[in-house]
Every structure is written in C-alpha cells, then in structure tokens.
Design a protein around this motif. Sequence first.
Motif, PDB file in Angstrom:
ATOM      1  N   ALA A 106      -9.134   0.713 -10.299  1.00  0.00           N
ATOM      2  CA  ALA A 106     -10.455   0.358  -9.926  1.00  0.00           C
ATOM      3  C   ALA A 106     -11.566   1.352  -9.692  1.00  0.00           C
ATOM      4  N   ARG A 107     -10.803   2.460  -9.023  1.00  0.00           N
ATOM      5  CA  ARG A 107     -11.735   3.735  -8.706  1.00  0.00           C
ATOM      6  C   ARG A 107     -12.393   4.230  -9.765  1.00  0.00           C
ATOM      7  N   THR A 108     -11.825   4.167 -10.932  1.00  0.00           N
ATOM      8  CA  THR A 108     -12.188   4.928 -12.447  1.00  0.00           C
ATOM      9  C   THR A 108     -13.088   3.920 -13.159  1.00  0.00           C
ATOM     10  N   GLY A 109     -13.082   2.751 -12.649  1.00  0.00           N
ATOM     11  CA  GLY A 109     -13.946   1.626 -13.351  1.00  0.00           C
ATOM     12  C   GLY A 109     -13.343   1.146 -14.643  1.00  0.00           C
ATOM     13  N   TRP A 110     -12.157   1.101 -14.777  1.00  0.00           N
ATOM     14  CA  TRP A 110     -11.548   0.406 -16.034  1.00  0.00           C
ATOM     15  C   TRP A 110     -11.007  -0.908 -15.976  1.00  0.00           C
TER      16      TRP A 110
ATOM     17  N   ILE B 190      -2.456 -11.878  -8.039  1.00  0.00           N
ATOM     18  CA  ILE B 190      -3.838 -12.085  -7.299  1.00  0.00           C
ATOM     19  C   ILE B 190      -3.930 -11.686  -5.917  1.00  0.00           C
ATOM     20  N   ALA B 191      -2.883 -11.837  -5.268  1.00  0.00           N
ATOM     21  CA  ALA B 191      -2.768 -11.294  -3.821  1.00  0.00           C
ATOM     22  C   ALA B 191      -3.268  -9.696  -3.886  1.00  0.00           C
ATOM     23  N   LEU B 192      -2.482  -9.057  -4.764  1.00  0.00           N
ATOM     24  CA  LEU B 192      -2.719  -7.551  -4.704  1.00  0.00           C
ATOM     25  C   LEU B 192      -4.005  -7.218  -5.153  1.00  0.00           C
ATOM     26  N   ARG B 193      -4.585  -8.041  -6.357  1.00  0.00           N
ATOM     27  CA  ARG B 193      -5.857  -7.735  -6.475  1.00  0.00           C
ATOM     28  C   ARG B 193      -6.990  -8.191  -5.577  1.00  0.00           C
ATOM     29  N   GLU B 194      -6.732  -9.239  -4.802  1.00  0.00           N
ATOM     30  CA  GLU B 194      -7.454  -9.500  -3.613  1.00  0.00           C
ATOM     31  C   GLU B 194      -7.523  -8.335  -2.436  1.00  0.00           C
ATOM     32  N   GLN B 195      -6.568  -7.729  -2.348  1.00  0.00           N
ATOM     33  CA  GLN B 195      -6.390  -6.333  -1.550  1.00  0.00           C
ATOM     34  C   GLN B 195      -7.136  -5.483  -1.948  1.00  0.00           C
ATOM     35  N   VAL B 196      -7.023  -5.099  -3.343  1.00  0.00           N
ATOM     36  CA  VAL B 196      -7.802  -4.038  -3.722  1.00  0.00           C
ATOM     37  C   VAL B 196      -9.354  -4.416  -4.068  1.00  0.00           C
ATOM     38  N   HIS B 197      -9.743  -5.421  -4.144  1.00  0.00           N
ATOM     39  CA  HIS B 197     -11.054  -5.811  -4.093  1.00  0.00           C
ATOM     40  C   HIS B 197     -11.731  -5.697  -2.810  1.00  0.00           C
ATOM     41  N   ALA B 198     -11.131  -6.207  -1.821  1.00  0.00           N
ATOM     42  CA  ALA B 198     -11.471  -5.704  -0.468  1.00  0.00           C
ATOM     43  C   ALA B 198     -12.035  -4.385  -0.026  1.00  0.00           C
ATOM     44  N   GLU B 199     -11.204  -3.425  -0.891  1.00  0.00           N
ATOM     45  CA  GLU B 199     -11.419  -2.025  -0.469  1.00  0.00           C
ATOM     46  C   GLU B 199     -12.337  -1.445  -1.558  1.00  0.00           C
TER      47      GLU B 199
ATOM     48  N   ILE C 289     -12.918 -13.194  -7.427  1.00  0.00           N
ATOM     49  CA  ILE C 289     -13.268 -11.550  -7.576  1.00  0.00           C
ATOM     50  C   ILE C 289     -13.480 -11.334  -8.996  1.00  0.00           C
ATOM     51  N   GLY C 290     -13.964 -12.133  -9.672  1.00  0.00           N
ATOM     52  CA  GLY C 290     -14.157 -11.777 -10.967  1.00  0.00           C
ATOM     53  C   GLY C 290     -13.421 -11.535 -12.107  1.00  0.00           C
ATOM     54  N   GLY C 291     -12.149 -12.098 -11.958  1.00  0.00           N
ATOM     55  CA  GLY C 291     -10.842 -12.036 -13.191  1.00  0.00           C
ATOM     56  C   GLY C 291     -11.178 -13.179 -14.063  1.00  0.00           C
ATOM     57  N   GLY C 292     -10.445 -12.978 -15.008  1.00  0.00           N
ATOM     58  CA  GLY C 292     -10.211 -13.944 -16.094  1.00  0.00           C
ATOM     59  C   GLY C 292      -8.861 -14.115 -16.403  1.00  0.00           C
ATOM     60  N   VAL C 293      -8.469 -15.190 -17.350  1.00  0.00           N
ATOM     61  CA  VAL C 293      -7.275 -15.496 -17.607  1.00  0.00           C
ATOM     62  C   VAL C 293      -6.996 -15.666 -19.130  1.00  0.00           C
ATOM     63  N   LEU C 294      -5.894 -15.272 -19.885  1.00  0.00           N
ATOM     64  CA  LEU C 294      -5.694 -15.635 -21.124  1.00  0.00           C
ATOM     65  C   LEU C 294      -4.601 -16.558 -21.447  1.00  0.00           C
ATOM     66  N   VAL C 295      -4.841 -17.533 -22.168  1.00  0.00           N
ATOM     67  CA  VAL C 295      -3.993 -18.536 -22.528  1.00  0.00           C
ATOM     68  C   VAL C 295      -3.388 -18.771 -23.777  1.00  0.00           C
TER      69      VAL C 295
END
Length: 487
Positions: A291-295, A311-320, A347-353
């Motif tokens: 996230a910090r490096t924008g990848w 998703i819980a981990l990504r929500e935690q990162v997104h809050a920071e 939080i702007g995510g997408g899913v592949l099916v």
Amino acid sequence: MDANDTVVSHVLIRNGRFIGVGNGPVRAQGRPFDVVNLRGRTVIPGIVDAHNHIVLVGNRPGWSTGAEDVFTIPDLVARYQERSADVPPGEFITTIGPISAMQFAERRLPLLAELDAVDRPVYIQAAQGGTRTNSLGKAWLEARGVVVAADGVIGGGATGSSRALQVMREQLLTPETRVRSANDALQYFATLGITTHRDGGAFHSELPSGGIANENTYTMHRPFLTLDREERMAARLRIDFLHQDPANDPNLPTLAPRLRNNFPFFGNDWLRTGGIGEFTGGGIEGLRAIARTGWRGEDHSLNLASAQSLIALREQVHAEIPIDQLRWIISHIPGFNEDLANRFHAIGGGVLVGWGPTRTGTNVGPPYRMLYDHPIQVGYHSDGGDITVISPWLNLYTMITGRNLAGAHILGDQNLTRQQALRLATADTRWFIWEDDLGSIEVGHHADLAVLDRDFFTVPDEEIYQIRSLFTVVGGKVVHDPGRWVR
C-alpha cells in the motif's frame, strides 16, 4: 461489448487500433486498407484472462502441446500424432498442467497402449486426472529412476510424477526450448481467442523442481522477454509477482527488494509488469508495504473463512493507508457473500471469478449471479496452467450452464447468461488489467478480436466448450489465421 451492447458489421483498423466501428461500409481517408470478408462469422473482442499461469505453461519441458480443445481420447492421440511431424525422434511431446480427465468423453486420461500409437515419447500431467506416459516415455523415465506402472500411470511422490517432472526439467529445458514452449503456449491460446493474459506467478524454486506450480521466479519471464524483443508475441502478457514471505518476518526478505527495485505497469503494449500476486506474502506487514508504495496487490481465497480474513486485513490496512485507488484483488472466492462484497467494494477492491469446470460437489463455485448484480468490480479469470484448465470456453460453459465438464450441477442458481459471462471475460476485465482501452470493440481501443467458428450466442450449450477462433487479431496484428483470411 461497449456500454450499449452494440452489434456492428464492420470495423476499420489502423496502427493497431479501431478507427471506425459501425454498420455498412466504414470509410476513412488515407492509404488503401486490406479488406477481410468474414462472411457472416461472429466476432467478439479478444478474451482477457485476468489471472492465469501462462508463464508456467511457457516454461514446460518437451514439445509442449495444447489439448484443451479435444474431447475424446482418439482425438487427443490424433493431436499428438499430428504434432510428432514437427518433433525430432526421441524427443518428448508433453501436455503438462492445463488438461483435465473430465474434459474427455471417457472421463479419464489415455493409457500406455493408446498413447503407443504416437511414435514419440509422450508425457501428460493433468491438472485433474493424474500423470501418463507411453512405452517410449516409460523407458526414458525408468532409466532415470521414475516408477511407471505397466499401463503408463505414474504415481505421485519422490519416485513418481514429482521425480518425472524434475528430471525432465533438468535434462530437457534450455533457454532455446523455453522460448519455443513460450511461443507455442501463446500461439495455442490465440487459437482459442485469448488476446491478453495476466500471469499470476509461481512458487519459487531456485533449481528445477518436481512441483508443477514451481519455477525460478527471477528467470522464468526470460523466454517471453525474448519473444517480445523479437516481435513474436502472439498475445499481450501482464506480469504479476508472487511472494510468500512469512507473516512473522517484518523484513519482508523477497517482497521488500521487489518493491524497491521494480516498476509496476512498466513495459509496452505487448509485455508489461503489473502488481504483487497471486500471493502478497508477509501478512499484514506485506500489505502495508504494498500500500505504501502504491502497488496493486492480489491474494486468492479458497473458502469463506479465508475471504473473511483477507478482507479484514485489507480493511485494517485501508484505515491506515488508503488503498481505494489501487485496485486490489481477491480471486477464486468459491465462498463469498453479499456482506463481504459490500465491505470489499467500500475500500475499492474487486473480485475475479472462474476456475470451475473441473470442480466437483455442489454450490462450489463463486456466487456469479449475486456478484454480477452487485456494484463491486467483477472480472473473469481461469487460474489455469497448473491446477486447472485455461480455455475460456470450458470456463464460460460452466459459468453459463452451472455444470462442470462431467455434467454435474455445481453452481446452484448462480449461473449467468451468455452475454453476462462474455462481458466478464472482455470489457469487465479491463479494470483488473488497469488498461481502459482493452476488452471492447470501440473507436480508439486496441484492435484485439477473435472470429469464432460458431455463434457463441445461439449454439446449443454443449457446443460452447467446443468453440475455437478461426482468426485472431491482437493490436491489428494477425496472430492466428489457419484459413488464410488475409491473402
């Protein structure tokens, strides 16, 4: 596949892009154009597989031979017999990874006696169905310590398929044969209409390994780089970098150097880097670093519990560190629900099916219908190459009918219409590639298209998985033309 689902009869292509799209003669000023009359064939945008393992397929030993478009054992044997004309005596014909016993009417792979009709050593290692060889292959492998049963079945473990693949990699792979296999892989899937692959990486092995999903992740792209330099790419390739640093090591021994020394989305129209995935590695510290490096980052989920954790981990990162503009991805998602879709979309995510034709059980695929109707970004991927098939038509068949290749219903009420499924594999994948000029036939977009051998929208269900491309164009370049439409 534009926003209005427009159907047209003519397109005009110049310098690799569509410059005219419509009905009736499409005119443009300037030099004369070559005219290709498709005689009423159905044309679709080139298929975009937004996550597969084409790079692994392109590094296979032997004379790698695609076989996802044959559906009986006699037809497979005929494919290998035809291939043998190009293969020097004593050298292996191989199909390793994207092939499944379930695709054949016999619901099994061929045995030694059947493969003995091919006058070259043959080696098949299927994503589903096991490993097989013929008498010539059996003699070669047994001389190198591989245990092969009398019927050509090769078991697993240190003396079976793992040892077989390792020794074949050790003795048959060279820089030159890797380039040949990479070219063969791209060319084969061009015959099925795939014009863009986003590769999901491999498990790193410094030396040749017996793991079908293993390769040297620092050198495995070289054959594709060679094809790109020589202007021989038959499809676009987008490269993601898979990392598996342990979650308890904040130094991120492989991920941190990658983020410091590589560039995302760097390259050209044919070959370009992407993000971190199919695994990000490093636990939450890895996610923070990405996230910090924008990848862009991607992880896969195999059940509902793993999706909830991701998703819980990504929500935690997104809050920071906000990630809502980075197009982070979760793929596979056989277990997923509307609450998770709401949270990841927020939080702007997408899913592949996708990844369904060889599954067994009930309600084991992604909830296609729910996700298609949801505002979250959804796109198609096969995840094929090592654990399943790549062919878009095998995958679309399952998404549309709800059945696996053996005919069993696996999706409940979550199947899609043909139009919806095709949209996921074309226009809707552009978000995941991060390129807004792919996936649809519109003025200004890259001129990628496939001319189908039958009308996808009207053929009986059981013909969907048999579809092939008669004529494939990537960026205005004809990459597949067996019927010589251009003369």
